[in-house]
Design a protein around this motif. Structure first.
Motif, PDB file in Angstrom:
ATOM      1  N   ASP A  38       2.993   9.947 -31.800  1.00  0.00           N
ATOM      2  CA  ASP A  38       3.511   8.880 -32.669  1.00  0.00           C
ATOM      3  C   ASP A  38       5.029   8.899 -32.781  1.00  0.00           C
ATOM      4  OD1 ASP A  38       0.909   7.981 -33.249  1.00  0.00           O
ATOM      5  OD2 ASP A  38       0.706   9.502 -34.832  1.00  0.00           O
ATOM      6  N   LEU A  39       5.691   9.828 -32.087  1.00  0.00           N
ATOM      7  CA  LEU A  39       7.152   9.953 -32.157  1.00  0.00           C
ATOM      8  C   LEU A  39       7.796   9.349 -30.915  1.00  0.00           C
ATOM      9  CD1 LEU A  39       7.426  13.666 -33.379  1.00  0.00           C
ATOM     10  CD2 LEU A  39       7.500  11.578 -34.767  1.00  0.00           C
ATOM     11  N   ASP A  40       9.058   8.950 -31.044  1.00  0.00           N
ATOM     12  CA  ASP A  40       9.787   8.502 -29.862  1.00  0.00           C
ATOM     13  C   ASP A  40      10.354   9.718 -29.121  1.00  0.00           C
ATOM     14  OD1 ASP A  40      12.118   9.292 -31.205  1.00  0.00           O
ATOM     15  OD2 ASP A  40      12.841   7.257 -31.520  1.00  0.00           O
ATOM     16  N   HIS A  41      10.980   9.460 -28.000  1.00  0.00           N
ATOM     17  CA  HIS A  41      11.513  10.517 -27.145  1.00  0.00           C
ATOM     18  C   HIS A  41      12.482  11.423 -27.906  1.00  0.00           C
ATOM     19  CE1 HIS A  41      12.923  12.325 -23.358  1.00  0.00           C
ATOM     20  NE2 HIS A  41      14.085  12.337 -23.968  1.00  0.00           N
ATOM     21  N   THR A  42      13.436  10.829 -28.595  1.00  0.00           N
ATOM     22  CA  THR A  42      14.467  11.606 -29.299  1.00  0.00           C
ATOM     23  C   THR A  42      13.858  12.504 -30.362  1.00  0.00           C
ATOM     24  OG1 THR A  42      16.071   9.851 -28.877  1.00  0.00           O
ATOM     25  CG2 THR A  42      16.609  11.426 -30.625  1.00  0.00           C
ATOM     26  N   ALA A  43      12.936  11.971 -31.135  1.00  0.00           N
ATOM     27  CA  ALA A  43      12.317  12.760 -32.198  1.00  0.00           C
ATOM     28  C   ALA A  43      11.484  13.909 -31.623  1.00  0.00           C
ATOM     29  CB  ALA A  43      11.455  11.867 -33.085  1.00  0.00           C
ATOM     30  N   THR A  44      10.811  13.674 -30.506  1.00  0.00           N
ATOM     31  CA  THR A  44      10.017  14.729 -29.882  1.00  0.00           C
ATOM     32  C   THR A  44      10.922  15.846 -29.371  1.00  0.00           C
ATOM     33  OG1 THR A  44       8.320  13.119 -29.251  1.00  0.00           O
ATOM     34  CG2 THR A  44       8.300  15.227 -28.094  1.00  0.00           C
ATOM     35  N   ALA A  45      11.984  15.483 -28.668  1.00  0.00           N
ATOM     36  CA  ALA A  45      12.916  16.502 -28.161  1.00  0.00           C
ATOM     37  C   ALA A  45      13.556  17.271 -29.318  1.00  0.00           C
ATOM     38  CB  ALA A  45      13.987  15.849 -27.288  1.00  0.00           C
ATOM     39  N   ARG A  46      13.925  16.564 -30.363  1.00  0.00           N
ATOM     40  CA  ARG A  46      14.526  17.216 -31.533  1.00  0.00           C
ATOM     41  C   ARG A  46      13.549  18.215 -32.154  1.00  0.00           C
ATOM     42  NH1 ARG A  46      15.223  13.117 -34.938  1.00  0.00           N
ATOM     43  NH2 ARG A  46      16.979  12.360 -33.748  1.00  0.00           N
ATOM     44  N   MET A  47      12.272  17.828 -32.228  1.00  0.00           N
ATOM     45  CA  MET A  47      11.267  18.720 -32.794  1.00  0.00           C
ATOM     46  C   MET A  47      11.158  20.008 -31.968  1.00  0.00           C
ATOM     47  SD  MET A  47       7.201  18.218 -33.718  1.00  0.00           S
ATOM     48  CE  MET A  47       7.030  16.955 -32.519  1.00  0.00           C
ATOM     49  N   LEU A  48      11.195  19.896 -30.652  1.00  0.00           N
ATOM     50  CA  LEU A  48      11.129  21.079 -29.800  1.00  0.00           C
ATOM     51  C   LEU A  48      12.291  22.032 -30.086  1.00  0.00           C
ATOM     52  CD1 LEU A  48      10.023  19.286 -26.544  1.00  0.00           C
ATOM     53  CD2 LEU A  48       8.829  21.253 -27.532  1.00  0.00           C
ATOM     54  N   VAL A  49      13.477  21.471 -30.287  1.00  0.00           N
ATOM     55  CA  VAL A  49      14.652  22.290 -30.584  1.00  0.00           C
ATOM     56  C   VAL A  49      14.529  22.919 -31.969  1.00  0.00           C
ATOM     57  CG1 VAL A  49      17.151  22.220 -30.982  1.00  0.00           C
ATOM     58  CG2 VAL A  49      16.165  20.958 -29.051  1.00  0.00           C
ATOM     59  N   VAL A  54      13.664  25.526 -28.628  1.00  0.00           N
ATOM     60  CA  VAL A  54      13.810  25.230 -27.197  1.00  0.00           C
ATOM     61  C   VAL A  54      15.231  24.738 -26.940  1.00  0.00           C
ATOM     62  CG1 VAL A  54      12.945  23.816 -25.286  1.00  0.00           C
ATOM     63  CG2 VAL A  54      11.356  24.677 -27.021  1.00  0.00           C
ATOM     64  N   ASP A  55      15.857  25.249 -25.889  1.00  0.00           N
ATOM     65  CA  ASP A  55      17.176  24.789 -25.469  1.00  0.00           C
ATOM     66  C   ASP A  55      17.151  23.271 -25.255  1.00  0.00           C
ATOM     67  OD1 ASP A  55      19.905  25.339 -24.064  1.00  0.00           O
ATOM     68  OD2 ASP A  55      18.749  24.196 -22.582  1.00  0.00           O
ATOM     69  N   GLY A  56      18.242  22.596 -25.602  1.00  0.00           N
ATOM     70  CA  GLY A  56      18.295  21.133 -25.527  1.00  0.00           C
ATOM     71  C   GLY A  56      17.923  20.557 -24.178  1.00  0.00           C
ATOM     72  N   TRP A  57      18.390  21.195 -23.094  1.00  0.00           N
ATOM     73  CA  TRP A  57      18.080  20.692 -21.753  1.00  0.00           C
ATOM     74  C   TRP A  57      16.590  20.800 -21.496  1.00  0.00           C
ATOM     75  CZ3 TRP A  57      16.123  22.087 -17.008  1.00  0.00           C
ATOM     76  CH2 TRP A  57      16.454  21.267 -15.941  1.00  0.00           C
ATOM     77  N   TRP A  58      16.003  21.956 -21.821  1.00  0.00           N
ATOM     78  CA  TRP A  58      14.568  22.144 -21.615  1.00  0.00           C
ATOM     79  C   TRP A  58      13.758  21.273 -22.563  1.00  0.00           C
ATOM     80  CZ3 TRP A  58      12.593  23.573 -17.368  1.00  0.00           C
ATOM     81  CH2 TRP A  58      13.282  24.449 -16.524  1.00  0.00           C
ATOM     82  N   ALA A  59      14.263  21.013 -23.757  1.00  0.00           N
ATOM     83  CA  ALA A  59      13.557  20.121 -24.690  1.00  0.00           C
ATOM     84  C   ALA A  59      13.411  18.731 -24.076  1.00  0.00           C
ATOM     85  CB  ALA A  59      14.286  20.057 -26.029  1.00  0.00           C
ATOM     86  N   GLN A  60      14.441  18.264 -23.400  1.00  0.00           N
ATOM     87  CA  GLN A  60      14.361  16.975 -22.719  1.00  0.00           C
ATOM     88  C   GLN A  60      13.307  17.008 -21.614  1.00  0.00           C
ATOM     89  OE1 GLN A  60      15.953  14.098 -23.498  1.00  0.00           O
ATOM     90  NE2 GLN A  60      16.783  15.172 -25.266  1.00  0.00           N
ATOM     91  N   GLY A  61      13.311  18.075 -20.812  1.00  0.00           N
ATOM     92  CA  GLY A  61      12.356  18.195 -19.721  1.00  0.00           C
ATOM     93  C   GLY A  61      10.913  18.278 -20.207  1.00  0.00           C
ATOM     94  N   VAL A  62      10.678  19.058 -21.271  1.00  0.00           N
ATOM     95  CA  VAL A  62       9.330  19.164 -21.834  1.00  0.00           C
ATOM     96  C   VAL A  62       8.901  17.808 -22.383  1.00  0.00           C
ATOM     97  CG1 VAL A  62       7.938  20.217 -23.669  1.00  0.00           C
ATOM     98  CG2 VAL A  62       9.497  21.643 -22.316  1.00  0.00           C
ATOM     99  N   THR A  63       9.818  17.113 -23.052  1.00  0.00           N
ATOM    100  CA  THR A  63       9.488  15.807 -23.632  1.00  0.00           C
ATOM    101  C   THR A  63       9.127  14.798 -22.544  1.00  0.00           C
ATOM    102  OG1 THR A  63      10.911  16.234 -25.530  1.00  0.00           O
ATOM    103  CG2 THR A  63      10.339  13.938 -25.111  1.00  0.00           C
ATOM    104  N   VAL A  64       9.897  14.744 -21.484  1.00  0.00           N
ATOM    105  CA  VAL A  64       9.594  13.822 -20.382  1.00  0.00           C
ATOM    106  C   VAL A  64       8.226  14.154 -19.781  1.00  0.00           C
ATOM    107  CG1 VAL A  64      10.263  13.130 -18.036  1.00  0.00           C
ATOM    108  CG2 VAL A  64      11.986  13.232 -19.848  1.00  0.00           C
ATOM    109  N   ALA A  65       7.980  15.433 -19.515  1.00  0.00           N
ATOM    110  CA  ALA A  65       6.689  15.826 -18.942  1.00  0.00           C
ATOM    111  C   ALA A  65       5.544  15.451 -19.888  1.00  0.00           C
ATOM    112  CB  ALA A  65       6.675  17.329 -18.659  1.00  0.00           C
ATOM    113  N   TYR A  66       5.723  15.691 -21.174  1.00  0.00           N
ATOM    114  CA  TYR A  66       4.705  15.338 -22.161  1.00  0.00           C
ATOM    115  C   TYR A  66       4.453  13.829 -22.155  1.00  0.00           C
ATOM    116  CZ  TYR A  66       2.460  14.675 -26.711  1.00  0.00           C
ATOM    117  OH  TYR A  66       1.599  14.307 -27.712  1.00  0.00           O
ATOM    118  N   GLU A  67       5.513  13.039 -22.137  1.00  0.00           N
ATOM    119  CA  GLU A  67       5.360  11.581 -22.115  1.00  0.00           C
ATOM    120  C   GLU A  67       4.619  11.118 -20.858  1.00  0.00           C
ATOM    121  OE1 GLU A  67       9.180  10.253 -24.817  1.00  0.00           O
ATOM    122  OE2 GLU A  67       9.473  10.525 -22.672  1.00  0.00           O
TER     123      GLU A  67
END
Length: 193
Positions: A38-49, A54-67
């Motif tokens: 139910d979250l957008d990309h930014t909120a999901t990556a922020r939650m990982l951090v 999770v490091d910001g770069w990896w948070a982006q990668g995990v979020t993309v893979a999850y999406e």
């Protein structure tokens, strides 16, 4: 929790596990349990951090893979819904020499054939850029940085980043074009040495 493909089969599963110390399947379960569908990309990556450090770069990668796993996007698709194509090569020369060679290679005739406008060239301390608009409304950036060596042994990485493509089919077509163009460019560089 259902996924379009099993997390272990995702093409970045091994690198995500190596980079974060946690399997993609575990990240997918954690994100699902935390309501990330139910979250957008930014909120999901922020939650990982914030929640799991999770490091910001990896948070982006995990979020993309999850999406991609939940079917929100396909490979090569940005969170805005458009697509991008990329390709890169390591080539001989320092960044200035490589950009000069690319600029000479991309003659007005070649640019017209590819639907490219006249480029703009910009520099930072570490990067050289050759950017242009494409006739289909997309954008092209050639990004060049030093890889290793100095003088006669210098090598640089030339990366092509083509953004704003409308479909996965367009992405695949342009990837093929850029792979071919890079092959022609590296051949021309060898011939001119």
């Amino acid at each position: 929790m259902t996924f379009t493909n099993p997390p272990a089969e995702h093409p970045r599963a091994a690198s995500i596990e190596s980079g974060t110390g946690t399997a993609l399947a575990v990240w997918a379960e954690r994100l699902d349990d935390a309501g990330a569908r139910d979250l957008d990309h930014t909120a999901t990556a922020r939650m990982l951090v914030e929640r799991w450090g999770v490091d910001g770069w990896w948070a982006q990668g995990v979020t993309v893979a999850y999406e991609q796993l939940i079917g929100r996007r396909v490979e090569g698709q940005s969170c805005e819904g458009d697509f991008s194509a990329s390709a890169s090569r390591t080539v001989p020369g320092d960044p200035d020499a490589v950009r000069d060679a690319w600029d000479a290679f991309c003659t007005a005739e070649r640019r017209e054939e590819l639907g490219l406008a006249a480029p703009t060239l910009t520099d930072t301390a570490s990067w050289r850029y050759w950017r242009t608009a494409v006739s289909d409304g997309s954008r092209l950036s050639i990004n060049i940085t030093a890889k290793d060596g100095a003088g006669e042994t210098a090598r640089s990485t030339l990366g092509i980043e083509h953004k704003g493509l409308e479909s996965a089919e367009s992405r695949e077509a342009w990837k093929s074009v850029w792979t071919s163009v890079l092959t022609d460019f590296t051949t021309a560089m060898k011939e001119n040495r």
